[in-house]
Design an enzyme around this catalytic site. Structure first.
Site, PDB file in Angstrom:
ATOM      1  N   ARG A  27       0.812  -1.251  -0.079  1.00  0.00           N
ATOM      2  CA  ARG A  27      -0.038  -0.250   0.045  1.00  0.00           C
ATOM      3  C   ARG A  27       0.781   0.973   0.142  1.00  0.00           C
ATOM      4  NH1 ARG A  27      -4.250  -1.986   4.597  1.00  0.00           N
ATOM      5  NH2 ARG A  27      -5.204  -3.630   3.560  1.00  0.00           N
ATOM      6  N   ARG A  31      -3.408   6.940   0.949  1.00  0.00           N
ATOM      7  CA  ARG A  31      -4.090   8.222   1.871  1.00  0.00           C
ATOM      8  C   ARG A  31      -2.892   8.926   2.699  1.00  0.00           C
ATOM      9  NH1 ARG A  31      -9.013   5.618   4.729  1.00  0.00           N
ATOM     10  NH2 ARG A  31      -7.475   3.897   4.822  1.00  0.00           N
ATOM     11  N   ARG A  40      -7.894  12.145  -4.901  1.00  0.00           N
ATOM     12  CA  ARG A  40      -9.080  11.685  -4.471  1.00  0.00           C
ATOM     13  C   ARG A  40     -10.259  12.816  -4.278  1.00  0.00           C
ATOM     14  NH1 ARG A  40     -10.024   6.784  -2.066  1.00  0.00           N
ATOM     15  NH2 ARG A  40     -12.132   7.552  -2.154  1.00  0.00           N
ATOM     16  N   ASP A  76      -7.298  -2.422  -7.681  1.00  0.00           N
ATOM     17  CA  ASP A  76      -7.990  -3.155  -6.571  1.00  0.00           C
ATOM     18  C   ASP A  76      -8.215  -4.703  -6.762  1.00  0.00           C
ATOM     19  OD1 ASP A  76     -10.527  -3.903  -4.852  1.00  0.00           O
ATOM     20  OD2 ASP A  76      -9.477  -2.591  -3.632  1.00  0.00           O
ATOM     21  N   TYR A 151     -14.922 -12.446   0.039  1.00  0.00           N
ATOM     22  CA  TYR A 151     -15.685 -11.397  -0.065  1.00  0.00           C
ATOM     23  C   TYR A 151     -16.959 -11.785  -0.594  1.00  0.00           C
ATOM     24  CZ  TYR A 151     -11.929  -8.287   1.299  1.00  0.00           C
ATOM     25  OH  TYR A 151     -11.032  -7.684   1.943  1.00  0.00           O
TER      26      TYR A 151
END
Length: 348
Positions: A27, A31, A40, A76, A151
């Site tokens: 990652r 952010r 974003r 993703d 998921y």
């Protein structure tokens, strides 16, 4: 591509001699970066990947700002599922959420196959751009069948994966069919990424640590054997990632994969005890990124000394960077790993 291409990461993946220990971070685009937060404000998470120039910029940022030795495609693991028409949303603070979870084999029997060239052209265009722009290797990636299935069956993130494992136990034929479907999609997606310029591919099996070694061997190993056997036929190196899965390392060691990940729950001594001979990446606890810099460097120093310059090590985190992490600290850590590992090699 630049003639000054930094291939230290690829050489480490192949267990070749390197002048220093290569670094990249799970990652590493995200952010914690002010530039990413600004992007974003104009694009949602999924929208970024649909704009190749923007996605390429986000992917490049950690290389340009931190000096890491590999870039990983910004995307993703849900991207190919969404491209196949499945309804999935990334809910802030939650993660991927499916409105119609799988309950029987009939729930996925009608899915259309992934055709990467027509279904995810924006991903492939991004990779082609990055192949020309980067001076370090690009890691493409995909979600592993178990983690994607978790998921799809749970409907979103889970703490225990009861529904997923219950489906696996109670409906073994449907489970095998689902694994075959997701393996085929994963291979189609990764082969397309490799053809477009990804020099490495990582298979994210983030939640497979929920399985016992016995269940992994019975319900999942054949699928992963197939995936990595097919990837082995390409020119790209392959990496396998999961967190909290040290008990599965002996199973992984039997797979034709180049690099295994291990987290802070597993030590180099554990790897030796288990007879792990493949290249490895890890295993710094991401929480240490909030520690004072001297302590952070001391823990990194210990890892480098434990490896002692032996080939086949990529410095990384045991899991991903989180938003509260300072970019300055990541830069300092990257520089420290490069400098200290060079010093260790020069002393040998």
């Amino acid at each position: 591509m630049s003639i000054l291409f930094n291939d230290v990461f690829l050489r480490a993946c192949r267990k070749e001699a390197v002048p220093f220990t290569p670094v990249w971070f799970m990652r590493q685009a995200g952010r914690y970066q002010s530039e990413y937060r600004a992007i974003r404000e104009h694009y949602s998470f999924f929208e970024i990947s649909h704009h190749p120039d923007v996605c390429a910029k986000v992917t490049r940022l950690p290389v340009e700002k931190l000096g890491v030795d590999a870039a990983i495609l910004f995307a993703d693991i849900m991207t190919p599922l969404k491209a196949r028409g499945l309804k999935v949303e990334i809910v802030e603070g939650v993660g991927p959420v499916f409105s119609h979870p799988i309950r029987t084999g009939a729930d996925f029997s009608h899915w259309k196959p992934l055709e990467s060239a027509s279904d995810v052209p924006y991903v492939l265009e991004t990779i082609q751009l990055l192949h020309q722009q980067l001076n370090v290797p690009l890691i493409g990636f995909a979600g592993a069948p178990f983690t994607l299935a978790s998921y799809l069956i749970e409907g979103g993130p889970s703490k225990n994966y009861h529904r997923t494992k219950g489906f696996m136990y109670a409906h073994p034929e449907d489970w095998a069919a689902l694994m075959e479907d997701l393996a085929e999609m994963t291979l189609n997606y990764l082969h397309a990424q490799i053809r477009c310029g990804a020099q490495a591919v990582q298979v994210f099996d983030s939640w497979v640590g929920a399985l016992s070694a016995e269940d992994y061997h019975r319900y999942l190993a054949p699928t992963m054997q197939r995936i990595f056997s097919e990837l082995k036929k390409t020119h790209a190196v392959s990496l396998y990632f999961a967190a909290g899965a040290g008990h599965l390392l002996p199973e992984w060691n039997q797979l034709p994969v180049d690099v295994l990940s291990f987290d802070w729950r597993t030590s180099f001594a554990d790897l030796e005890r288990l007879g792990i001979e493949k290249a490895v990446q890890g295993n710094l606890d991401p929480s240490l990124l909030l520690a004072p810099l001297p302590l952070l460097k001391e823990r990194a120093k210990r890892l480098l000394e434990e490896r002692n310059g032996r080939p086949g090590y990529i410095f990384n985190l045991g899991h991903g960077i989180f938003p509260e992490v300072s970019e300055d600290k990541l830069l300092a850590l990257t520089q420290f790993v490069h400098e200290y590992s060079r010093r260790l090699r020069s002393d040998q």
